[in-house]
Write an enzyme that holds these catalytic residues in place. Structure first.
Site, PDB file in Angstrom:
ATOM      1  N   ALA A  71       1.015  -1.046  -0.815  1.00 39.75           N
ATOM      2  CA  ALA A  71       0.149  -0.117   0.205  1.00 39.75           C
ATOM      3  C   ALA A  71       1.330   1.399  -0.377  1.00 39.75           C
ATOM      4  CB  ALA A  71      -1.255  -0.122   0.956  1.00 39.75           C
ATOM      5  N   GLY A  72       0.659   2.255  -0.787  1.00 40.01           N
ATOM      6  CA  GLY A  72       0.700   3.414  -0.835  1.00 40.01           C
ATOM      7  C   GLY A  72       2.005   3.796  -1.902  1.00 40.01           C
ATOM      8  N   ASP A  74       0.363   2.136  -5.075  1.00 40.55           N
ATOM      9  CA  ASP A  74      -0.450   2.601  -5.749  1.00 40.55           C
ATOM     10  C   ASP A  74      -1.957   3.549  -5.572  1.00 40.55           C
ATOM     11  OD1 ASP A  74      -1.781   3.154  -8.334  1.00 40.55           O
ATOM     12  OD2 ASP A  74      -1.644   1.048  -9.210  1.00 40.55           O
ATOM     13  N   LYS A  75      -1.978   4.010  -4.452  1.00 39.38           N
ATOM     14  CA  LYS A  75      -2.992   5.149  -4.009  1.00 39.38           C
ATOM     15  C   LYS A  75      -4.158   4.505  -4.264  1.00 39.38           C
ATOM     16  CE  LYS A  75      -0.406   7.317  -0.294  1.00 39.38           C
ATOM     17  NZ  LYS A  75      -1.167   6.962   1.000  1.00 39.38           N
ATOM     18  N   ASN A 119       8.560   8.901   5.265  1.00 39.41           N
ATOM     19  CA  ASN A 119       7.500   9.935   4.749  1.00 39.41           C
ATOM     20  C   ASN A 119       6.299   9.981   6.001  1.00 39.41           C
ATOM     21  OD1 ASN A 119       4.208   8.770   4.213  1.00 39.41           O
ATOM     22  ND2 ASN A 119       5.555   6.975   4.715  1.00 39.41           N
ATOM     23  N   PHE A 123      -1.816  10.359   4.958  1.00 38.62           N
ATOM     24  CA  PHE A 123      -2.930   9.712   3.248  1.00 38.62           C
ATOM     25  C   PHE A 123      -4.209  10.541   1.892  1.00 38.62           C
ATOM     26  CE2 PHE A 123      -5.223   6.575   6.584  1.00 38.62           C
ATOM     27  CZ  PHE A 123      -4.502   5.395   6.522  1.00 38.62           C
ATOM     28  N   ASN A 181      -6.180  -0.529   7.465  1.00 38.52           N
ATOM     29  CA  ASN A 181      -5.301  -0.492   7.946  1.00 38.52           C
ATOM     30  C   ASN A 181      -5.282   0.980   8.994  1.00 38.52           C
ATOM     31  OD1 ASN A 181      -2.337   0.830   7.755  1.00 38.52           O
ATOM     32  ND2 ASN A 181      -2.845   3.046   6.530  1.00 38.52           N
ATOM     33  N   SER A 184      -1.055   3.552  10.140  1.00 40.08           N
ATOM     34  CA  SER A 184      -0.095   4.835   9.275  1.00 40.08           C
ATOM     35  C   SER A 184       0.243   5.434  10.305  1.00 40.08           C
ATOM     36  CB  SER A 184      -0.702   5.180   8.150  1.00 40.08           C
ATOM     37  OG  SER A 184      -0.985   4.364   7.502  1.00 40.08           O
ATOM     38  N   ASN A 186       0.821   8.427  10.272  1.00 41.77           N
ATOM     39  CA  ASN A 186       0.678  10.084   9.775  1.00 41.77           C
ATOM     40  C   ASN A 186      -0.720  10.258   9.855  1.00 41.77           C
ATOM     41  OD1 ASN A 186       3.753   9.894   9.137  1.00 41.77           O
ATOM     42  ND2 ASN A 186       2.889   9.247   7.645  1.00 41.77           N
ATOM     43  N   THR A 187      -2.128  10.126  10.483  1.00 36.60           N
ATOM     44  CA  THR A 187      -3.276  10.618  10.937  1.00 36.60           C
ATOM     45  C   THR A 187      -3.129  10.406  12.054  1.00 36.60           C
ATOM     46  OG1 THR A 187      -4.138   9.820   8.361  1.00 36.60           O
ATOM     47  CG2 THR A 187      -5.828  10.395  10.293  1.00 36.60           C
ATOM     48  N   LYS A 222      -3.171  -4.813   9.501  1.00 31.49           N
ATOM     49  CA  LYS A 222      -2.302  -4.092   9.500  1.00 31.49           C
ATOM     50  C   LYS A 222      -1.706  -3.396  10.512  1.00 31.49           C
ATOM     51  CE  LYS A 222       1.305  -1.873   5.880  1.00 31.49           C
ATOM     52  NZ  LYS A 222       1.463  -1.017   4.587  1.00 31.49           N
ATOM     53  N   ASN A 251       3.414  -1.709   9.019  1.00 30.28           N
ATOM     54  CA  ASN A 251       3.618  -0.739   8.339  1.00 30.28           C
ATOM     55  C   ASN A 251       5.385  -0.043   8.156  1.00 30.28           C
ATOM     56  OD1 ASN A 251       3.161   1.829   7.312  1.00 30.28           O
ATOM     57  ND2 ASN A 251       0.832   1.362   7.798  1.00 30.28           N
ATOM     58  N   GLY A 275      11.874   0.431   4.266  1.00 30.22           N
ATOM     59  CA  GLY A 275      12.734   0.190   3.422  1.00 30.22           C
ATOM     60  C   GLY A 275      14.318  -0.650   3.526  1.00 30.22           C
ATOM     61  N   GLY A 306      11.294  -3.337   4.525  1.00 27.25           N
ATOM     62  CA  GLY A 306      12.802  -3.388   4.422  1.00 27.25           C
ATOM     63  C   GLY A 306      13.199  -4.598   3.504  1.00 27.25           C
TER      64      GLY A 306
HETATM   65  C1  LIG Z   1       5.838   6.610   0.277  1.00 26.55           C
HETATM   66  C2  LIG Z   1       5.085   6.292   1.261  1.00 26.55           C
HETATM   67  C3  LIG Z   1       3.330   5.634   1.060  1.00 26.55           C
HETATM   68  C4  LIG Z   1       2.613   4.690   1.715  1.00 26.55           C
HETATM   69  N1  LIG Z   1       1.274   5.015   1.928  1.00 26.55           N
HETATM   70  C5  LIG Z   1       0.641   3.417   2.963  1.00 26.55           C
HETATM   71  C6  LIG Z   1      -0.192   3.924   2.613  1.00 26.55           C
HETATM   72  O1  LIG Z   1      -1.565   4.570   2.021  1.00 26.55           O
HETATM   73  N2  LIG Z   1      -1.273   2.727   3.214  1.00 26.55           N
HETATM   74  C7  LIG Z   1      -0.954   1.730   4.315  1.00 26.55           C
HETATM   75  O2  LIG Z   1      -1.214   0.700   4.469  1.00 26.55           O
HETATM   76  N3  LIG Z   1       0.689   1.811   3.851  1.00 26.55           N
HETATM   77  C8  LIG Z   1       1.419   2.641   3.660  1.00 26.55           C
HETATM   78  N4  LIG Z   1       2.684   2.642   3.558  1.00 26.55           N
HETATM   79  C9  LIG Z   1       3.616   1.867   3.977  1.00 26.55           C
HETATM   80  C10 LIG Z   1       4.179   0.603   3.339  1.00 26.55           C
HETATM   81  O3  LIG Z   1       2.409  -0.510   2.624  1.00 26.55           O
HETATM   82  C11 LIG Z   1       4.700  -0.624   3.732  1.00 26.55           C
HETATM   83  O4  LIG Z   1       4.100  -1.460   4.638  1.00 26.55           O
HETATM   84  C12 LIG Z   1       6.051   0.239   4.407  1.00 26.55           C
HETATM   85  O5  LIG Z   1       6.918   1.154   3.377  1.00 26.55           O
HETATM   86  C13 LIG Z   1       7.412  -0.951   4.769  1.00 26.55           C
HETATM   87  O6  LIG Z   1       7.895  -1.374   3.199  1.00 26.55           O
HETATM   88  P1  LIG Z   1       8.960  -0.973   2.902  1.00 26.55           P
HETATM   89  O7  LIG Z   1      10.271  -1.701   3.893  1.00 26.55           O
HETATM   90  O8  LIG Z   1       8.735  -2.051   1.417  1.00 26.55           O
HETATM   91  O9  LIG Z   1       8.562  -0.098   1.791  1.00 26.55           O
HETATM   92  C14 LIG Z   1       3.512   3.490   2.805  1.00 26.55           C
HETATM   93  C15 LIG Z   1       4.741   3.635   2.503  1.00 26.55           C
HETATM   94  C16 LIG Z   1       4.939   5.062   1.866  1.00 26.55           C
HETATM   95  C17 LIG Z   1       7.167   4.622   1.752  1.00 26.55           C
END
Ligand SMILES: Cc1cc2nc3c(=O)[nH]c(=O)nc-3n(C[C@H](O)[C@H](O)[C@H](O)COP(=O)(O)O)c2cc1C
Length: 367
Positions: A71-72, A74-75, A119, A123, A181, A184, A186-187, A222, A251, A275, A306
């Site tokens: 998620a994130g 392709d929102k 980030n 949302f 979810n 997150s 950020n809300t 999640k 997350n 990451g 990651g």
């Molecule tokens: C730019 C960005 C936007 C994200 N937006 C969402 C989101 O809208 N909903 C959600 O459940 N997780 C969101 N995530 C979290 C990712 O889905 C994931 O849980 C997190 O980045 C860890 O995976 P990664 O290490 O592969 O990036 C976002 C992450 C990034 C980097």
């Protein structure tokens, strides 16, 4: 070539602008079957990698391989077919909100190293109606579509079950699974929804909404990696009692110590880190192993955090994950990442004489 030439150029752009460029390029490639096929030139061996031994099931849904775009990325559901041609088995679209929300002021996505991001998008979503319209073109596409359900920031917590249910009601037809979810960072206050009682109310509302429409889709929760194991156990209990298909772990992290590794200014900054950070990766893998030890086969675990190469993918599968999600690595590693990981997993299976990916799931959860 990506890491030597393309990535240094892209690093000069604002991270979100780059992200939008990448997503829209894939979106425009969807204009015709020929341009979509050309997307495969950007995979590791210039052809989409596929192997039946990579097949996996989560929540009863078959995935051609274990890699899902998290998620994130392709929102709004604009690039599902393009991402499939890059080698992913599916995309978790969203998080999708009831009505449009711009998110926090920019800049709000920062690559703090080549493979690590912080980030606080907050949302941003065009709202469920636009997403529904976008997804209508993928009806007969082989890519699996998960829908991550989020919530507008001004929804009162008492109203959160309804706000989640609206998305399930609108998108059941388009979804192979739903992810709630509630993690997150950020809300403001969103992570409080991970409290047991609130999670149960949301799960019930989402399931009832699906049933009203005559649908039954697996539902995942999640979670945040910053939960105590006691709180994770509460969620496992809720999941087991209320027929949740599994847990997506996890997350991004708000851990100040991990963020501060990239400069002290990030320590108390808003936002979550994701990451290729060794401590974040370990944190998320440890939670997967914990859930696997507690729930075994009763819950399907989707591992996130990651994953960026074969080793980090196998680490999470062996901890207990049946499928994986990647977000930050698509920027860090580029368009070849899915093919390289899938190919690497198959090579590992051949070396270990394993015929089925499932045989690897959870083998190191006790170590
Ligand atoms: C730019 C960005 C936007 C994200 N937006 C969402 C989101 O809208 N909903 C959600 O459940 N997780 C969101 N995530 C979290 C990712 O889905 C994931 O849980 C997190 O980045 C860890 O995976 P990664 O290490 O592969 O990036 C976002 C992450 C990034 C980097």
């Amino acid at each position: 070539m990506y890491k030597e030439i393309v990535r240094p150029i892209l690093n000069k752009f604002d991270s979100e602008t780059f992200h939008e460029l990448a997503r829209e390029s894939l979106h425009f490639a969807e204009l015709s079957p020929l341009t979509l096929k050309l997307v495969e030139l950007f995979t590791d061996k210039h052809k989409r990698f596929t192997d039946p031994r990579l097949r996996t099931h989560i929540g009863g849904v078959e995935f051609e391989n274990p890699l899902i775009v998290g998620a994130g990325w392709d929102k709004a559901g604009r690039a599902v077919a393009g991402l499939w041609h890059l080698g992913f088995a599916g995309v978790e679209v969203g998080s999708v909100l009831e009505y449009p929300q711009p998110g926090n002021p920019k800049p709000r996505l920062h690559m703090v190293s080549n493979g690590t991001a912080i980030n606080w998008l907050g949302f941003n979503s065009p709202g469920v109606d636009v997403v529904k319209h976008n997804l209508s073109k993928y009806k007969s596409h082989p890519a699996r579509i998960g829908i991550s359900i989020g919530m507008n920031k001004d929804v009162a917590h008492d109203d959160s079950p309804r706000a989640h249910a609206v998305i399930a009601e609108e998108l059941s037809e388009d979804a192979d699974y739903f992810a709630i979810n509630i993690s997150s960072p950020n809300t403001p206050g969103l992570r409080k929804l991970q409290e047991k009682g609130r999670t149960i109310d949301i799960v019930h509302a989402v399931k009832e909404a699906m049933e009203r429409g005559g649908f039954s889709r697996p539902v995942f929760i999640k979670i945040a990696p910053d939960l105590t194991y006691e709180a994770v156990d509460d969620i496992i209990g809720v999941a087991l009692e209320h027929s949740i298909a599994g847990i997506i772990a996890s997350n991004s992290t708000i851990n100040t110590g991990i963020k501060a590794k990239y400069g002290d200014k990030w320590r108390n900054s808003q936002g979550g880190l994701s990451g290729d950070d060794v401590d974040y990766r370990k944190m998320t893998t440890d939670i997967i192993a914990h859930i696997y030890r507690q729930a075994g086969d009763k819950l399907d675990i989707v591992g996130v955090g990651g994953v960026h190469d074969t080793e980090s993918a196998l680490e999470k599968i062996m901890a207990g994950a049946k499928a994986l999600q990647l977000v930050t690595a698509i920027r860090g590693e580029g368009s070849t990442v899915a093919g390289k990981i899938n190919r690497g997993i198959v090579e590992f299976m051949e070396k270990e004489k394993v015929d089925n990916l499932n045989e690897l799931v959870g083998v190191s959860s006790n170590s």
